[in-house]
Design a protein around this motif. Sequence first.
Motif, mmCIF file in Angstrom:
data_model
loop_
_atom_site.group_PDB
_atom_site.id
_atom_site.type_symbol
_atom_site.label_atom_id
_atom_site.label_comp_id
_atom_site.label_asym_id
_atom_site.label_seq_id
_atom_site.Cartn_x
_atom_site.Cartn_y
_atom_site.Cartn_z
ATOM 1 N N GLN A 1 8.527 8.011 -1.831
ATOM 2 C CA GLN A 1 9.447 8.154 -0.703
ATOM 3 C C GLN A 1 9.374 9.593 -0.230
ATOM 4 O OE1 GLN A 1 11.762 5.537 0.468
ATOM 5 N NE2 GLN A 1 11.855 6.929 2.210
ATOM 6 N N LYS A 2 8.705 9.804 0.903
ATOM 7 C CA LYS A 2 8.523 11.155 1.419
ATOM 8 C C LYS A 2 8.276 11.055 2.919
ATOM 9 C CE LYS A 2 5.784 15.335 0.587
ATOM 10 N NZ LYS A 2 4.629 15.904 -0.167
ATOM 11 N N ARG A 3 9.324 11.368 3.707
ATOM 12 C CA ARG A 3 9.252 11.160 5.153
ATOM 13 C C ARG A 3 8.849 9.713 5.445
ATOM 14 N NH1 ARG A 3 6.275 16.694 7.395
ATOM 15 N NH2 ARG A 3 7.860 18.155 6.626
ATOM 16 N N GLY A 4 9.653 8.818 4.938
ATOM 17 C CA GLY A 4 9.321 7.407 4.973
ATOM 18 C C GLY A 4 8.638 7.011 3.674
ATOM 19 N N VAL A 5 8.085 5.824 3.652
ATOM 20 C CA VAL A 5 7.423 5.321 2.441
ATOM 21 C C VAL A 5 5.916 5.462 2.614
ATOM 22 C CG1 VAL A 5 7.264 3.414 0.813
ATOM 23 C CG2 VAL A 5 9.295 3.631 2.258
ATOM 24 N N ASN A 6 5.261 6.026 1.604
ATOM 25 C CA ASN A 6 3.820 6.269 1.666
ATOM 26 C C ASN A 6 3.155 5.843 0.362
ATOM 27 O OD1 ASN A 6 3.444 8.204 4.229
ATOM 28 N ND2 ASN A 6 5.324 8.785 3.161
ATOM 29 N N CYS A 7 1.883 5.515 0.440
ATOM 30 C CA CYS A 7 1.101 5.279 -0.769
ATOM 31 C C CYS A 7 0.766 6.615 -1.422
ATOM 32 C CB CYS A 7 -0.197 4.542 -0.440
ATOM 33 S SG CYS A 7 0.002 2.774 -0.152
ATOM 34 N N THR A 8 0.819 6.650 -2.725
ATOM 35 C CA THR A 8 0.288 7.791 -3.458
ATOM 36 C C THR A 8 -1.237 7.674 -3.480
ATOM 37 O OG1 THR A 8 0.364 6.582 -5.540
ATOM 38 C CG2 THR A 8 2.333 7.857 -4.927
ATOM 39 N N ALA A 9 -1.897 8.682 -4.023
ATOM 40 C CA ALA A 9 -3.354 8.593 -4.168
ATOM 41 C C ALA A 9 -3.725 7.389 -5.023
ATOM 42 C CB ALA A 9 -3.897 9.882 -4.783
ATOM 43 N N ARG B 1 -5.917 4.094 -3.837
ATOM 44 C CA ARG B 1 -7.078 3.613 -4.609
ATOM 45 C C ARG B 1 -6.900 2.148 -4.991
ATOM 46 N NH1 ARG B 1 -6.602 8.619 -7.228
ATOM 47 N NH2 ARG B 1 -5.604 7.603 -9.027
ATOM 48 N N PHE B 2 -5.682 1.778 -5.338
ATOM 49 C CA PHE B 2 -5.413 0.387 -5.712
ATOM 50 C C PHE B 2 -5.684 -0.544 -4.529
ATOM 51 C CE2 PHE B 2 -2.827 -3.370 -6.421
ATOM 52 C CZ PHE B 2 -3.037 -3.644 -7.764
ATOM 53 N N ALA B 3 -5.175 -0.172 -3.353
ATOM 54 C CA ALA B 3 -5.392 -1.004 -2.162
ATOM 55 C C ALA B 3 -6.870 -1.075 -1.802
ATOM 56 C CB ALA B 3 -4.582 -0.454 -0.991
ATOM 57 N N GLU B 4 -7.570 0.026 -1.962
ATOM 58 C CA GLU B 4 -8.963 0.093 -1.525
ATOM 59 C C GLU B 4 -9.937 -0.497 -2.542
ATOM 60 O OE1 GLU B 4 -8.119 4.166 1.053
ATOM 61 O OE2 GLU B 4 -9.310 4.252 -0.782
ATOM 62 N N PHE C 1 -9.673 -3.269 0.207
ATOM 63 C CA PHE C 1 -9.490 -2.792 1.579
ATOM 64 C C PHE C 1 -10.169 -1.452 1.855
ATOM 65 C CE2 PHE C 1 -6.303 -6.009 1.191
ATOM 66 C CZ PHE C 1 -6.114 -6.504 2.472
ATOM 67 N N GLY C 2 -10.969 -0.955 0.916
ATOM 68 C CA GLY C 2 -11.516 0.389 1.048
ATOM 69 C C GLY C 2 -12.539 0.563 2.146
ATOM 70 N N ASP C 3 -13.527 -0.322 2.223
ATOM 71 C CA ASP C 3 -14.609 -0.170 3.202
ATOM 72 C C ASP C 3 -14.372 -0.998 4.458
ATOM 73 O OD1 ASP C 3 -16.632 1.533 1.720
ATOM 74 O OD2 ASP C 3 -16.279 -0.056 0.255
ATOM 75 N N LEU C 4 -13.158 -1.413 4.642
ATOM 76 C CA LEU C 4 -12.780 -2.278 5.752
ATOM 77 C C LEU C 4 -12.770 -1.522 7.081
ATOM 78 C CD1 LEU C 4 -11.340 -5.092 6.518
ATOM 79 C CD2 LEU C 4 -9.204 -3.844 6.178
ATOM 80 N N ASP C 5 -13.159 -2.213 8.149
ATOM 81 C CA ASP C 5 -12.960 -1.699 9.503
ATOM 82 C C ASP C 5 -11.477 -1.885 9.830
ATOM 83 O OD1 ASP C 5 -12.702 -1.342 12.260
ATOM 84 O OD2 ASP C 5 -14.671 -2.188 12.704
ATOM 85 N N HIS C 6 -10.692 -0.849 9.571
ATOM 86 C CA HIS C 6 -9.234 -0.961 9.680
ATOM 87 C C HIS C 6 -8.785 -1.311 11.094
ATOM 88 C CE1 HIS C 6 -8.003 1.361 5.782
ATOM 89 N NE2 HIS C 6 -8.945 0.466 5.574
ATOM 90 N N ASP C 7 -9.420 -0.722 12.090
ATOM 91 C CA ASP C 7 -8.996 -0.973 13.470
ATOM 92 C C ASP C 7 -9.197 -2.439 13.851
ATOM 93 O OD1 ASP C 7 -8.245 1.647 13.804
ATOM 94 O OD2 ASP C 7 -10.142 2.264 14.712
ATOM 95 N N LEU C 8 -10.372 -2.984 13.537
ATOM 96 C CA LEU C 8 -10.634 -4.389 13.860
ATOM 97 C C LEU C 8 -9.696 -5.296 13.074
ATOM 98 C CD1 LEU C 8 -12.236 -6.626 15.224
ATOM 99 C CD2 LEU C 8 -13.947 -6.441 13.393
ATOM 100 N N TYR C 9 -9.485 -4.974 11.820
ATOM 101 C CA TYR C 9 -8.584 -5.780 10.985
ATOM 102 C C TYR C 9 -7.185 -5.839 11.597
ATOM 103 C CZ TYR C 9 -5.598 -7.036 7.029
ATOM 104 O OH TYR C 9 -4.662 -7.635 6.224
#
Length: 389
Positions: free
Chosen positions: A66-74, A78-81, A86-94
């Motif tokens: 919790q830091k200026r809203g909710v954020n992922c830690t490093a 890494r867990f998400a990616e 989700f690491g090598d995903l084309d985020h914009d297209l997704y």
Amino acid sequence: MNEELIDYVYSQVSMKEGKKVIENILLDIYFKPGISTKEIARKTLLPLPLVSAIKKELIKVGLIEQKRGVNCTARGSRFAEQVMGFGDLDHDLYQRLKYEQWQPDELKDMMTKLESVFEGRPQVDVTIDQSSCTLATSMNRAVLALRHEALIGRDIVCLGDDDLVSVSLAFLLKQLYRNDASKSNTRIYVFEIDKRITSYVNYLAETEDLPIVCYEMDFREQLPSEFLNRFDCVFTDPPYTQQGMSLFVSRGIQLLKRDVGLPIFLSFAHKSPDFTLAMQREFANMGLLVTSVLPRFNEYIGAEIIGNTSQMIVLQSTEETHESIEREYRQALYTGEVKRTVRLYECKRCNRVTEVGFQMEWQTIEHLKKEGCPGCRYETFELIQKKNA
């Protein structure tokens, strides 16, 4: 997917919505750093206290902060990616696909390549209620999986796949992962009775490097035990009979992991109110939640009997989900077996009348046309009578 951290968080929170909700919350935070707790609650349709409790446990295991809203830690990123894929995903297209902000031109090259793939699929076998959906429909089903967070990092099974949904899923993954679908951590399985389909999909998987494995399987038999409770998502377009729906959905339930909130994407014909009510009762009896019904979602080629369209019914598992057909099935299943109709066709050349129907020499008009009139081998006929067998 390595689910130990998610399992732990789930064990610490009193909730009945299923572990998938926790994964979705983590992804919402990953894709929108600084998101507020209230916005997470709105996106997930969960009570604010429950979201706060989940957030608290995710902070404890070091995935978010919790830091200026909710954020992922490093560690959370890494867990998400790496773990969730989700690491090598084309985020914009997704994101554009997920929120229906994409334009058809973005997938034009992929769809052009798929046109020849779909043109090469085996001819339908109407005796087992096959009907070919359009390429656009098959791809729309794949995008629907993405919108339900059922595409990336998942084990997906297609129960029957004459519509080549497995191929559309895999090609969409290739598009999202810059031609390397393996980076998605997704595995796609096809269980299909028609060896022509399994051979064709296996060929495509090998030549196009797709994460698909096919098995020839008759759902009237019990499923092999090694596949039970293994999958995150099910696609099926069963025979449009009450028996067909019950059997295929039952097999889907047996294949799903024992978790809450997992989807079954069921394509089924538009039916009468009485039939639909009976179908919904069967869903309730099996402990399945109907989360959405999308009329005319599916379009087919040459399926005039159902108006060339069918609906998409999105079902979701609950704590009470169980199959209605557990073991082998020996009753009528396909339309031709359930509705024993005999059709009389007259040859347009020699006027010979031929009977077509279940358990006859010619079971379908397509079969008769292929063989030709028994009298003169002409291939054009007129339907002159239809009667119950």
